[in-house]
Every structure is written in C-alpha cells, then in structure tokens.
Design a protein around this motif. Sequence first.
Motif, mmCIF file in Angstrom:
data_model
loop_
_atom_site.group_PDB
_atom_site.id
_atom_site.type_symbol
_atom_site.label_atom_id
_atom_site.label_comp_id
_atom_site.label_asym_id
_atom_site.label_seq_id
_atom_site.Cartn_x
_atom_site.Cartn_y
_atom_site.Cartn_z
ATOM 1 N N UNK A 88 0.824 -1.204 0.000
ATOM 2 C CA UNK A 88 0.000 0.000 0.000
ATOM 3 C C UNK A 88 0.860 1.256 0.000
ATOM 4 N N UNK A 89 0.234 2.370 0.335
ATOM 5 C CA UNK A 89 0.923 3.658 0.392
ATOM 6 C C UNK A 89 0.606 4.361 1.714
ATOM 7 N N UNK A 90 1.577 5.082 2.230
ATOM 8 C CA UNK A 90 1.403 5.859 3.458
ATOM 9 C C UNK A 90 1.872 7.289 3.178
ATOM 10 N N UNK A 91 0.991 8.249 3.458
ATOM 11 C CA UNK A 91 1.350 9.654 3.291
ATOM 12 C C UNK A 91 1.612 10.257 4.670
ATOM 13 N N UNK A 92 2.835 10.709 4.881
ATOM 14 C CA UNK A 92 3.192 11.346 6.147
ATOM 15 C C UNK A 92 3.024 12.859 5.979
ATOM 16 N N UNK A 93 2.024 13.411 6.669
ATOM 17 C CA UNK A 93 1.714 14.834 6.541
ATOM 18 C C UNK A 93 2.317 15.579 7.732
ATOM 19 N N UNK A 94 3.323 16.389 7.466
ATOM 20 C CA UNK A 94 3.942 17.182 8.534
ATOM 21 C C UNK A 94 2.982 18.285 8.967
ATOM 22 N N UNK A 95 3.018 18.620 10.240
ATOM 23 C CA UNK A 95 2.117 19.649 10.772
ATOM 24 C C UNK A 95 2.853 20.973 10.888
ATOM 25 N N UNK A 96 2.186 22.026 10.442
ATOM 26 C CA UNK A 96 2.707 23.386 10.627
ATOM 27 C C UNK A 96 1.936 24.003 11.792
ATOM 28 N N UNK A 97 2.600 24.192 12.925
ATOM 29 C CA UNK A 97 1.946 24.683 14.134
ATOM 30 C C UNK A 97 2.453 26.066 14.495
ATOM 31 N N UNK A 98 1.534 26.908 14.916
ATOM 32 C CA UNK A 98 1.879 28.226 15.453
ATOM 33 C C UNK A 98 1.285 28.337 16.841
ATOM 34 N N UNK A 99 2.131 28.495 17.841
ATOM 35 C CA UNK A 99 1.618 28.669 19.200
ATOM 36 C C UNK A 99 0.917 30.018 19.298
ATOM 37 N N UNK A 100 -0.331 30.004 19.749
ATOM 38 C CA UNK A 100 -1.084 31.246 19.837
ATOM 39 C C UNK A 100 -2.276 31.067 20.776
ATOM 40 N N UNK A 101 -2.653 32.152 21.434
ATOM 41 C CA UNK A 101 -3.872 32.178 22.242
ATOM 42 C C UNK A 101 -4.997 32.898 21.513
ATOM 43 N N UNK A 102 -4.687 33.455 20.332
ATOM 44 C CA UNK A 102 -5.685 34.186 19.557
ATOM 45 C C UNK A 102 -6.188 33.313 18.402
ATOM 46 N N UNK A 103 -7.443 32.955 18.462
ATOM 47 C CA UNK A 103 -8.083 32.124 17.437
ATOM 48 C C UNK A 103 -7.313 30.832 17.184
ATOM 49 N N UNK A 104 -6.981 30.092 18.236
ATOM 50 C CA UNK A 104 -6.300 28.810 18.008
ATOM 51 C C UNK A 104 -7.284 27.805 17.424
ATOM 52 N N UNK A 105 -6.741 26.772 16.782
ATOM 53 C CA UNK A 105 -7.586 25.703 16.234
ATOM 54 C C UNK A 105 -7.597 24.467 17.125
ATOM 55 N N UNK A 106 -6.531 24.274 17.895
ATOM 56 C CA UNK A 106 -6.411 23.058 18.699
ATOM 57 C C UNK A 106 -5.734 23.367 20.039
ATOM 58 N N UNK A 107 -5.961 22.449 20.978
ATOM 59 C CA UNK A 107 -5.208 22.435 22.232
ATOM 60 C C UNK A 107 -4.280 21.215 22.209
ATOM 61 N N UNK A 108 -3.105 21.358 22.796
ATOM 62 C CA UNK A 108 -2.155 20.255 22.886
ATOM 63 C C UNK A 108 -2.491 19.410 24.113
ATOM 64 N N UNK A 109 -2.614 18.113 23.902
ATOM 65 C CA UNK A 109 -2.901 17.171 24.984
ATOM 66 C C UNK A 109 -1.680 16.287 25.231
ATOM 67 N N UNK A 110 -1.366 16.085 26.491
ATOM 68 C CA UNK A 110 -0.348 15.107 26.865
ATOM 69 C C UNK A 110 -1.011 13.737 26.929
ATOM 70 N N UNK A 111 -0.373 12.750 26.321
ATOM 71 C CA UNK A 111 -0.916 11.390 26.303
ATOM 72 C C UNK A 111 -0.025 10.517 27.183
ATOM 73 N N UNK A 112 -0.592 10.016 28.278
ATOM 74 C CA UNK A 112 0.136 9.135 29.183
ATOM 75 C C UNK A 112 -0.439 7.738 29.034
#
Length: 217
Positions: A88-112
């Motif tokens: 098969x095929x696997x597409x690895x999509x790199x993430x472009x992240x900007x740390x911001x408190x203004x109009x963020x799209x996501x919150x970072x979660x710690x996974x334990x």
Amino acid sequence: MRYREVLGVLTDGNAREWALGVLTEIAAGRTPILGVRHPLGFLCLPVERDGGLGVCVHIWTSAARPARSTTSQIHCHSWDLISHVLYGQVCNVHAALTDTAESPTHRVFEVVSAPEGDVLRPTGRTVRYAPGRADLFAAGDTYTLVAGAFHSSVIPGDGEAATVALGRVRPEREDLSLGPLAAPLHHVRRERLDAADTARAAELARRSLWTSNTQGG
C-alpha cells in the motif's frame, strides 16, 4: 534483541520475508501477541517491547472497525520512528503549528499510556494548525521521523496498507496530540483484539503482502 535484528533486516532489504514469517506465526496462533485497535486508525501487532525499544506491525484496512479517536490524528511521539511500508501507500503529513492564544484551532494534549489505556491531559498550550509538506511512501520505502515532530499518517486510496514500525524512546520527549480546545482530561481504554481477531488481522496482512508487488522490501 528483536529491534536490532529487525533494523538489520530492513537495512539488508529483507523486510518482506521477515514480515511474511512473523505474520504467518501470528496468524497460526503460535505467538502470545494480541493486536490492539489503535486510536490513530490502524491495527497494531506489538511484536516486541523491550525497555525503550519496540517493534510493531501496523495494519490499515477497511475490513476492520477503527477505534474511536477523542482528539485528532495529529500527534507527535516520545520516540524516534523508523517506518517501512510493506504494502500500500502511506502519506506522512507534517504539521505546521503556530503557538497562539488568539483564534487557536487546537489544544495540545499530553498522552500518558498505560497497559489499560491512555490518559489524555489538556495542557495550557494552544496552537493554530495547518497541514505542511506531505511525503508519500510506497511499498518497499523506509522513512524516519524524529521524536517531537507533529504529523499525521494518511492512507490514500482504498485504505489498505501495512508498515513495520521501529521505535526508540527519547526520555526527554512526550507523547502529544492535538485535540478540541475545550475537551477535558479524559481516559481512553485501549481496545485489545482477542486471539481470533488477532489471527484474522495477521492473515489479512500476510495475504495482502504475499499478493503485493513489493519492491525492495
């Protein structure tokens, strides 16, 4: 040590033969391995875990129900990844992240992670996410990803693919995931396959690999 053995197998170009042997053993019920329905959308066959080293076979298939995700597919590991595509095929999509408190799209979660499941703990870090460079890998390709690099794995086409995944833990790094801004701390139980479902998953991957035209695997 299976990790070093498998790394040598990949280096020597013998991943296909190695995987066919391992999947045959699992499909026949001759190992204690039980699969896991992973929240990132694949079935995981954990071949070996030894301290900070691990070897798994990951299987993406439309024939199996995916696990429910409470955050997103965008994540980073606490471990360095070496991934070899079996079919098969696997597409690895790199993430472009900007740390911001203004109009963020996501919150970072710690996974334990623990044997019974994962605790997903919201952090105070919020980000704006956009998809970055997408690298497409086909059967026989090997790629690496350093710990701490946010990304997602996308399977094009009919969703059938499998990889050999080698992990080496970096103690200074964390497992992180991007999730909804307002999601609270929560626990996700890992869905383990029983022996019969594990054997079926391994047989499906074995047949798919056997009938594929893997190059250089």
